[in-house]
Design a protein around this motif. Structure first.
Motif, PDB file in Angstrom:
ATOM      1  N   SER A  89       6.599  12.558  -3.733  1.00  0.00           N
ATOM      2  CA  SER A  89       7.006  12.152  -5.078  1.00  0.00           C
ATOM      3  C   SER A  89       8.128  11.131  -4.942  1.00  0.00           C
ATOM      4  CB  SER A  89       7.469  13.372  -5.884  1.00  0.00           C
ATOM      5  OG  SER A  89       7.808  13.001  -7.207  1.00  0.00           O
ATOM      6  N   GLY A 119      -0.595   4.067   8.979  1.00  0.00           N
ATOM      7  CA  GLY A 119      -0.863   5.469   8.664  1.00  0.00           C
ATOM      8  C   GLY A 119       0.019   6.420   9.448  1.00  0.00           C
ATOM      9  N   ARG A 161       0.808  -1.225   0.000  1.00  0.00           N
ATOM     10  CA  ARG A 161       0.000   0.000   0.000  1.00  0.00           C
ATOM     11  C   ARG A 161       0.843   1.277   0.000  1.00  0.00           C
ATOM     12  NH1 ARG A 161      -4.957   0.259   2.632  1.00  0.00           N
ATOM     13  NH2 ARG A 161      -4.042   1.804   4.058  1.00  0.00           N
ATOM     14  N   TRP A 162       2.141   1.148   0.159  1.00  0.00           N
ATOM     15  CA  TRP A 162       2.957   2.332   0.400  1.00  0.00           C
ATOM     16  C   TRP A 162       2.984   3.304  -0.774  1.00  0.00           C
ATOM     17  CZ3 TRP A 162       7.626   2.650   4.066  1.00  0.00           C
ATOM     18  CH2 TRP A 162       7.270   2.140   5.321  1.00  0.00           C
ATOM     19  N   GLN A 163       3.032   2.800  -1.997  1.00  0.00           N
ATOM     20  CA  GLN A 163       3.061   3.723  -3.132  1.00  0.00           C
ATOM     21  C   GLN A 163       1.810   4.584  -3.159  1.00  0.00           C
ATOM     22  OE1 GLN A 163       5.727   3.952  -5.840  1.00  0.00           O
ATOM     23  NE2 GLN A 163       4.649   5.885  -5.585  1.00  0.00           N
ATOM     24  N   ARG A 164       0.655   3.936  -3.054  1.00  0.00           N
ATOM     25  CA  ARG A 164      -0.611   4.678  -3.089  1.00  0.00           C
ATOM     26  C   ARG A 164      -0.730   5.641  -1.910  1.00  0.00           C
ATOM     27  NH1 ARG A 164      -3.532   0.631  -3.050  1.00  0.00           N
ATOM     28  NH2 ARG A 164      -4.297   0.556  -0.903  1.00  0.00           N
ATOM     29  N   GLU A 165      -0.349   5.181  -0.725  1.00  0.00           N
ATOM     30  CA  GLU A 165      -0.491   6.014   0.461  1.00  0.00           C
ATOM     31  C   GLU A 165       0.474   7.195   0.449  1.00  0.00           C
ATOM     32  OE1 GLU A 165      -2.750   5.834   2.869  1.00  0.00           O
ATOM     33  OE2 GLU A 165      -3.720   4.185   1.801  1.00  0.00           O
ATOM     34  N   ASP A 217       1.720   8.567  -2.314  1.00  0.00           N
ATOM     35  CA  ASP A 217       1.178   9.450  -3.358  1.00  0.00           C
ATOM     36  C   ASP A 217       0.086  10.342  -2.778  1.00  0.00           C
ATOM     37  OD1 ASP A 217       2.854   8.383  -5.286  1.00  0.00           O
ATOM     38  OD2 ASP A 217       1.320   7.089  -6.188  1.00  0.00           O
ATOM     39  N   ALA A 218      -0.780   9.748  -1.970  1.00  0.00           N
ATOM     40  CA  ALA A 218      -1.886  10.508  -1.382  1.00  0.00           C
ATOM     41  C   ALA A 218      -1.391  11.580  -0.425  1.00  0.00           C
ATOM     42  CB  ALA A 218      -2.842   9.561  -0.644  1.00  0.00           C
ATOM     43  N   ARG A 219      -0.200  11.399   0.118  1.00  0.00           N
ATOM     44  CA  ARG A 219       0.394  12.383   1.032  1.00  0.00           C
ATOM     45  C   ARG A 219       1.286  13.380   0.298  1.00  0.00           C
ATOM     46  NH1 ARG A 219      -0.823   7.884   3.742  1.00  0.00           N
ATOM     47  NH2 ARG A 219      -1.235   7.962   6.007  1.00  0.00           N
ATOM     48  N   GLY A 220       1.245  13.350  -1.026  1.00  0.00           N
ATOM     49  CA  GLY A 220       1.992  14.317  -1.819  1.00  0.00           C
ATOM     50  C   GLY A 220       3.473  14.034  -1.936  1.00  0.00           C
ATOM     51  N   ASP A 228       2.785   8.904   7.773  1.00  0.00           N
ATOM     52  CA  ASP A 228       2.744  10.346   8.052  1.00  0.00           C
ATOM     53  C   ASP A 228       4.127  10.882   8.410  1.00  0.00           C
ATOM     54  OD1 ASP A 228       0.041  10.549   7.557  1.00  0.00           O
ATOM     55  OD2 ASP A 228      -0.557  10.469   9.663  1.00  0.00           O
TER      56      ASP A 228
END
Length: 279
Positions: free
Chosen positions: A45, A255, A34-38, A40-43, A259
């Protein structure tokens, strides 16, 4: 770019920075699914590249390593092209030891180093390893109830001790205790990984990259003070963060961890790759 079985997916050719992730004992690349998606969601790159160690998940037919130096030599060769680009390393528990040993090897031969290493839930290398499955302590050094190291052919009683210790740490769901066929497949992987950790000894020295350390507030296996002891290995600075959860906060508080990881990706996304002078 050359492909390798050691990566769960092909690297993105133009990523500003890569994050290679090493699993804990008995774990595989899927823990980082899940790390790539998560991120990405946190901005952030970043190109997340989970590392696939042999003998588990999609590489179950490959022989497992039980000696750290041999594994790190192969990782250094297989990942050399990927590690020539800007990158960070994350390692959880056993993965932190592997990441540190890989940096040491590359530093010694003057290869490009990561911009930073993110190390979680593993005692500093000079501290004695804890023990898993013993009555007095639960940790990396032993894998049977009598404190002796065992191979994959250990007696079922020892397997029960190890399985119960892993459940207590949060590394296995309790329901697995009722499925001996699953434990027979999993526990040999855990045992070989524990042997790999034990093979490291206490050798090592400072690395010329910043270290960011993560400890679980309720980790009964690795205390926060034992993570702080990594500071003697940090020649370029060290930060320690204590997160909620036990030894496997990577799973239970993913999560919270991400963060913390996302700002670090931002911090190191624009720096030049560090090159080591051979030592």
């Amino acid at each position: 770019m050359t492909t390798t079985e050691y990566l769960a997916r092909a690297p993105q050719p133009h990523a500003p920075v890569r994050l290679l992730c090493f699993p804990f004992a008995g774990g595989g690349a899927s823990v980082y699914a899940r790390w790539q998606r998560e991120l990405d969601a946190r901005g952030a790159s970043v190109d997340v590249l989970p590392v696939r160690l042999p003998g588990r998940e999609g590489r179950s037919g490959k022989p497992r390593f039980t000696e750290l130096t041999s594994l790190v030599e192969e990782l250094d060769e297989e990942l050399d092209e990927v590690l020539a680009s800007p990158h960070l390393l994350y390692g959880h528990s056993m993965g932190a030891l592997i990441a540190y040993a890989l940096i040491r090897r590359r530093q010694e031969r003057g290869a490009p180093l990561p911009r930073a290493a993110l190390l979680a839930a593993y005692r500093a290398p000079h501290l004695p390893p804890p023990r898993i499955g013993s009555d007095s302590d639960a940790g990396f050094g032993a894998t049977s109830g009598d404190g002796a190291e065992s191979g994959s052919g250990a007696e079922s009683g020892s397997d029960s001790d190890l399985a119960r210790a892993l459940v207590a740490l949060g590394g296995l769901p309790e329901a697995l205790l009722g499925h001996p066929e699953w434990l027979r497949a999993l526990l040999p992987v855990v045992r070989d990984d524990l042997a790999l950790c034990a093979s490291a000894g206490s050798a090592g020295g400072p690395v010329r990259v910043p270290l960011h350390l993560f400890a679980g507030a309720d980790d009964s296996l690795v205390r926060a003070s034992e993570m702080t002891a990594w500071r003697r290995y940090a020649a370029r600075g060290c930060e320690v963060r204590v997160l909620p959860g036990g030894h496997f906060f990577l799973r239970t508080h993913e999560g919270w961890l991400l963060d913390e990881v996302a700002p670090l990706v931002h911090r190191y996304g624009g720096r030049r790759t560090v090159h080591a002078a051979a030592s």
